[in-house]
Design an enzyme around this catalytic site. Structure first.
Site, mmCIF file in Angstrom:
data_model
loop_
_atom_site.group_PDB
_atom_site.id
_atom_site.type_symbol
_atom_site.label_atom_id
_atom_site.label_comp_id
_atom_site.label_asym_id
_atom_site.label_seq_id
_atom_site.Cartn_x
_atom_site.Cartn_y
_atom_site.Cartn_z
ATOM 1 N N THR A 102 5.127 8.308 -4.519
ATOM 2 C CA THR A 102 4.648 7.514 -5.652
ATOM 3 C C THR A 102 3.458 8.178 -6.323
ATOM 4 O O THR A 102 2.761 8.993 -5.700
ATOM 5 C CB THR A 102 4.216 6.105 -5.165
ATOM 6 O OG1 THR A 102 3.969 5.260 -6.285
ATOM 7 C CG2 THR A 102 2.950 6.155 -4.321
ATOM 8 N N THR B 21 7.727 2.899 -7.020
ATOM 9 C CA THR B 21 7.698 3.771 -5.845
ATOM 10 C C THR B 21 9.115 3.997 -5.335
ATOM 11 O O THR B 21 9.888 3.047 -5.218
ATOM 12 C CB THR B 21 6.903 3.084 -4.717
ATOM 13 O OG1 THR B 21 5.596 2.855 -5.195
ATOM 14 C CG2 THR B 21 6.877 3.908 -3.460
ATOM 15 N N ARG C 1 -8.025 5.590 -5.112
ATOM 16 C CA ARG C 1 -7.280 4.463 -4.528
ATOM 17 C C ARG C 1 -5.963 4.964 -3.915
ATOM 18 O O ARG C 1 -5.227 5.742 -4.521
ATOM 19 C CB ARG C 1 -7.001 3.421 -5.612
ATOM 20 C CG ARG C 1 -6.162 2.218 -5.157
ATOM 21 C CD ARG C 1 -4.684 2.444 -5.413
ATOM 22 N NE ARG C 1 -3.883 1.283 -5.032
ATOM 23 C CZ ARG C 1 -2.557 1.300 -4.917
ATOM 24 N NH1 ARG C 1 -1.884 2.405 -5.165
ATOM 25 N NH2 ARG C 1 -1.909 0.213 -4.569
ATOM 26 N N THR D 102 8.293 -1.041 -1.827
ATOM 27 C CA THR D 102 7.851 -0.741 -3.180
ATOM 28 C C THR D 102 7.029 -1.926 -3.661
ATOM 29 O O THR D 102 7.201 -3.043 -3.180
ATOM 30 C CB THR D 102 9.063 -0.470 -4.106
ATOM 31 O OG1 THR D 102 8.594 -0.083 -5.384
ATOM 32 C CG2 THR D 102 9.969 -1.665 -4.237
ATOM 33 N N GLY D 103 6.118 -1.669 -4.588
ATOM 34 C CA GLY D 103 5.305 -2.772 -5.098
ATOM 35 C C GLY D 103 3.840 -2.575 -4.798
ATOM 36 O O GLY D 103 3.382 -1.466 -4.543
ATOM 37 N N SER E 262 6.265 6.666 -12.503
ATOM 38 C CA SER E 262 5.554 6.131 -11.334
ATOM 39 C C SER E 262 5.694 7.028 -10.111
ATOM 40 O O SER E 262 5.258 6.659 -9.023
ATOM 41 C CB SER E 262 6.073 4.732 -11.008
ATOM 42 O OG SER E 262 7.444 4.797 -10.761
HETATM 43 N N1 GLY Z 1 3.532 1.019 -3.504
HETATM 44 C C1 GLY Z 1 2.808 2.007 -4.170
HETATM 45 C C2 GLY Z 1 1.377 1.758 -4.289
HETATM 46 O O1 GLY Z 1 0.929 0.637 -4.167
HETATM 47 O O2 GLY Z 1 0.656 2.695 -4.558
#
Ligand code: GLY
Length: 330
Positions: A208, A190, A218, A241-242, A88
């Site tokens: 990330t 992340t 995106r 993170t998330g 990730s």
């Molecule tokens: N937190 C990383 C993302 O949504 O790309």
């Protein structure tokens, strides 16, 4: 993918950290804080999302040798960017739905300088490119081909970031031919990191490869200053993170630092940050968000929507991994 542990330290690492002086005017406060930092023995500390032992150990090594908070966060998260087993972040990251690995990262220093890259391809160390943006340009953020071209100009090498493992998993996913990016807990790792150095100065970094199998182009929260990361050297820092869309909607990391400025502890501020997100998502399915925060005194906090998270701290006492508090539903 194996679930990671998102680790918390209790009070470890706070000894020897300076307290903010109580003064009448802002100017006095700034001057006195500088003097205090110069004359007080401050204990360095590193805090990171997830169970990233190599990353926190590396950052600690930098701090322990007297290195800056900024060098520590950069070199710390670089460990994860280079680790192909971490799918990730950086090299080995999961691609977008078209099979392209695209990276987002940002970095912020003690003077509120910041740099970021979004949609960066073919370069492993997105955080280092972000630092070059901060230090060598008048800008804050570079995107896509421009960021990549800038990186080559700065001497970064072109690399294929799509490993065979990530490629095979993507091909398997693509068989469904349905647009369903993976947003569950297993696919968002992340790396966010915050440090305090021996001068008492703070820095932060966040990096990330974003949501697995996302639409090409995106961008989440991680490269967005205020969302995925925010540091104010007079107050503290926070990182997330998330699911980035949710963090952006609440400008989560900035919110947490502002709550600490108003007197909340890092733990209380992280809990409020999560509560704001939950309040806007009463009818949504399960998703993952986690925040970590640290104030100038070296006090730390973490909170997340899912159970089973933890965050990792490295202080003079060594590594500490304690599961953080968590909240399942509003
Ligand atoms: N937190 C990383 C993302 O949504 O790309």
């Amino acid at each position: 993918m194996k679930r990671r542990n998102f680790i918390k330290n209790s009070a470890a690492g706070t000894a020897g950290i300076i307290s903010a002086p109580l003064l009448a005017s802002c100017e006095d406060k700034k001057n006195t804080a500088k003097e205090s930092a110069a004359t007080t023995s401050v204990k360095p500390i590193v805090i990171a999302t997830w169970d990233v032992e190599n990353a926190t150990a590396k950052a600690w090594e930098v701090l322990n040798k007297g290195g800056s908070a900024l060098d520590a966060v950069e070199q710390g998260v670089m460990m994860e960017e280079a680790d192909v087993n971490n799918q990730s972040v950086g090299k080995g990251g999961r691609p977008d739905r078209d099979g392209n690995v695209t990276l987002d990262a940002c970095i912020m220093d003690k003077d509120s300088n910041c740099g970021a890259v979004v949609y960066l391809q073919n370069i492993t160390h997105a955080v280092s490119v972000a630092r070059k943006v901060m230090e060598d340009t008048p800008h804050v953020m570079l995107a896509g081909k421009g960021a990549e071209q800038f990186a080559y100009e700065k001497g970064f090498q072109k690399e294929n970031l799509l490993t065979e493992k990530s490629k095979q998993e993507w091909l398997e996913w693509a068989k469904t031919s349905k647009y369903e990016p993976i947003i569950n807990i297993e696919n968002h790792d992340t790396i966010g990191m915050l440090t305090i150095d021996s001068n008492g100065d703070m820095a932060g970094a966040c990096t990330t490869s974003g949501m697995a199998y996302k639409i090409g182009g995106r961008i989440g929260d991680s490269p967005i200053i205020g969302a995925g990361l925010f540091v104010d050297n007079e107050v503290g820092g926070a990182t997330a993170t998330g699911v980035g869309e949710e963090v952006v909607r609440t400008v989560g990391s900035f919110l947490i630092v502002e709550l600490m400025r108003q007197g909340k502890s890092p733990q209380e501020a992280c809990e409020e940050g999560v509560r704001r997100i939950l309040a806007k998502n009463k009818n949504k399915p399960d998703f993952q968000i986690g925040f970590i925060a640290m104030n100038k005194k070296g006090e730390t906090g973490a909170y997340c929507i899912h159970p089973g998270f933890s965050y990792r701290v490295f202080s003079e006492l060594g590594h500490t991994n304690t599961p953080s508090n968590s909240h399942i539903k509003a």
